[in-house]
Design an enzyme around this catalytic site. Sequence first.
Site, PDB file in Angstrom:
ATOM      1  N   ASN A  11       0.879  -1.175   0.000  1.00  0.00           N
ATOM      2  CA  ASN A  11       0.000   0.000   0.000  1.00  0.00           C
ATOM      3  C   ASN A  11       0.911   1.219   0.000  1.00  0.00           C
ATOM      4  OD1 ASN A  11      -1.760   2.076   0.499  1.00  0.00           O
ATOM      5  ND2 ASN A  11      -2.356   1.391   2.553  1.00  0.00           N
ATOM      6  N   TRP A  12       1.006   1.847  -1.156  1.00  0.00           N
ATOM      7  CA  TRP A  12       1.960   2.963  -1.292  1.00  0.00           C
ATOM      8  C   TRP A  12       1.437   4.245  -0.631  1.00  0.00           C
ATOM      9  CZ3 TRP A  12       3.968   2.639  -7.097  1.00  0.00           C
ATOM     10  CH2 TRP A  12       4.599   1.400  -7.272  1.00  0.00           C
ATOM     11  N   LYS A  13       0.182   4.256  -0.254  1.00  0.00           N
ATOM     12  CA  LYS A  13      -0.439   5.442   0.364  1.00  0.00           C
ATOM     13  C   LYS A  13      -0.169   6.672  -0.515  1.00  0.00           C
ATOM     14  CE  LYS A  13      -0.068   3.133   4.795  1.00  0.00           C
ATOM     15  NZ  LYS A  13       0.089   3.200   6.244  1.00  0.00           N
ATOM     16  N   HIS A  98      -9.436   1.323   5.159  1.00  0.00           N
ATOM     17  CA  HIS A  98      -8.136   1.515   5.811  1.00  0.00           C
ATOM     18  C   HIS A  98      -8.295   2.490   6.981  1.00  0.00           C
ATOM     19  CE1 HIS A  98      -3.978   2.569   6.540  1.00  0.00           C
ATOM     20  NE2 HIS A  98      -3.657   1.451   5.908  1.00  0.00           N
ATOM     21  N   GLU A 100      -6.580   4.876   7.928  1.00  0.00           N
ATOM     22  CA  GLU A 100      -6.337   6.290   7.597  1.00  0.00           C
ATOM     23  C   GLU A 100      -7.568   6.914   6.938  1.00  0.00           C
ATOM     24  OE1 GLU A 100      -2.662   5.510   5.568  1.00  0.00           O
ATOM     25  OE2 GLU A 100      -1.783   4.931   7.493  1.00  0.00           O
ATOM     26  N   GLU A 170      -5.140  -4.806  10.697  1.00  0.00           N
ATOM     27  CA  GLU A 170      -4.114  -3.779  10.870  1.00  0.00           C
ATOM     28  C   GLU A 170      -4.356  -3.028  12.176  1.00  0.00           C
ATOM     29  OE1 GLU A 170      -2.320  -2.686   6.713  1.00  0.00           O
ATOM     30  OE2 GLU A 170      -3.824  -1.237   7.313  1.00  0.00           O
ATOM     31  N   GLY A 176       2.821   2.397  10.758  1.00  0.00           N
ATOM     32  CA  GLY A 176       3.773   3.494  10.578  1.00  0.00           C
ATOM     33  C   GLY A 176       4.488   3.892  11.861  1.00  0.00           C
ATOM     34  N   SER A 216       3.730  -2.035  10.256  1.00  0.00           N
ATOM     35  CA  SER A 216       5.198  -2.088  10.425  1.00  0.00           C
ATOM     36  C   SER A 216       5.802  -3.442  10.049  1.00  0.00           C
ATOM     37  CB  SER A 216       5.598  -1.695  11.847  1.00  0.00           C
ATOM     38  OG  SER A 216       5.187  -0.365  12.127  1.00  0.00           O
ATOM     39  N   GLY A 237       3.051  -1.053   4.203  1.00  0.00           N
ATOM     40  CA  GLY A 237       3.126   0.365   3.853  1.00  0.00           C
ATOM     41  C   GLY A 237       4.549   0.750   3.513  1.00  0.00           C
TER      42      GLY A 237
HETATM   43  P1  13P Z   1       3.264   0.450   7.576  1.00  0.00           P
HETATM   44  O1  13P Z   1       3.763  -0.834   6.995  1.00  0.00           O
HETATM   45  O2  13P Z   1       3.987   1.647   7.061  1.00  0.00           O
HETATM   46  O3  13P Z   1       3.200   0.379   9.083  1.00  0.00           O
HETATM   47  O4  13P Z   1       1.757   0.624   7.063  1.00  0.00           O
HETATM   48  C1  13P Z   1       0.871  -0.423   7.206  1.00  0.00           C
HETATM   49  C2  13P Z   1      -0.375  -0.104   6.464  1.00  0.00           C
HETATM   50  O5  13P Z   1      -1.133   0.763   6.856  1.00  0.00           O
HETATM   51  C3  13P Z   1      -0.652  -0.852   5.231  1.00  0.00           C
HETATM   52  O6  13P Z   1      -1.944  -0.597   4.771  1.00  0.00           O
END
Ligand code: 13P
Length: 259
Positions: A11-13, A98, A100, A170, A176, A216, A237
């Site tokens: 997930n490149w966000k 998600h 976020e 998650e 993150g 993470s 991420g």
């Molecule tokens: P990170 O791997 O950066 O913690 O993010 C996880 C995530 O939200 C994947 O959707």
Amino acid sequence: MRARRQLVAGNWKMNTNLKSATELAAGLAEKLKQDLPGTEVAICPPAPYLAAVSAAIAGSVVKLGGQDCSFEEPGAFTGEVAPEMLLDFSCRYVILGHSERRQYHAETDAVVNKKVHMALKKGLHVILCVGEKLEEMEAGATETVLDRQMTGSLASVTPEDLAKIVVAYEPVWAIGTGKTATPAQAEKSHVFLRQWIANRYNPQIAETLRILYGGSVKAANALELLQMPNIDGALVGNASLKVDQFWPIIEAGNTVGSN
Ligand code: 13P
């Protein structure tokens, strides 16, 4: 071979630019000309880069996904992306719910549920995210939260449609932050989620449903997480933004999935 094939999804966000997105996708495609027996690999770039990324992975086995989609039919919805638009670039997956999106865009389970139905109706496969916040975990409310999110997000989803859904656990406190759930901690939630599906649907569906872990995940912890019997892959991420960091996670998925 495990009963369920692993899925390692990036997930490149809201990261990368046109150049780095294209290079990242091309770098991955170069390594994935042929299927890995143990794992499927997908990347979910920002929507504006879908065309470039789709072209860069052509001829490889890397699959494409969107990070969100609208629950509306195409029309006057400024800024939104319709499932049809994702399908135009051969997306197989869309990430929905998600944390976020839930946190910064006030997405409720009811909204996520509407998106799930629209995405499925149009033919996308859904990566449905659930997970508790830090204070909920500390209050011992993880399973209550997961139950509420699953009940709300999957309302009226039929057993046939559930086959097109991957659940991603998650924990919000692990996203993150560098704090990963321990393999045992993650496994406990995955077992709860699988049991939830067995109770609400049936045990056969629960056995085939893939449940990914996200939060993470990195090269150093991927194998120990993915080795847990109910963890069927990772939603990654940060570590999905560099080929040399993402690749060991893919390899971990392939190793586990091939055993
Ligand atoms: P990170 O791997 O950066 O913690 O993010 C996880 C995530 O939200 C994947 O959707």
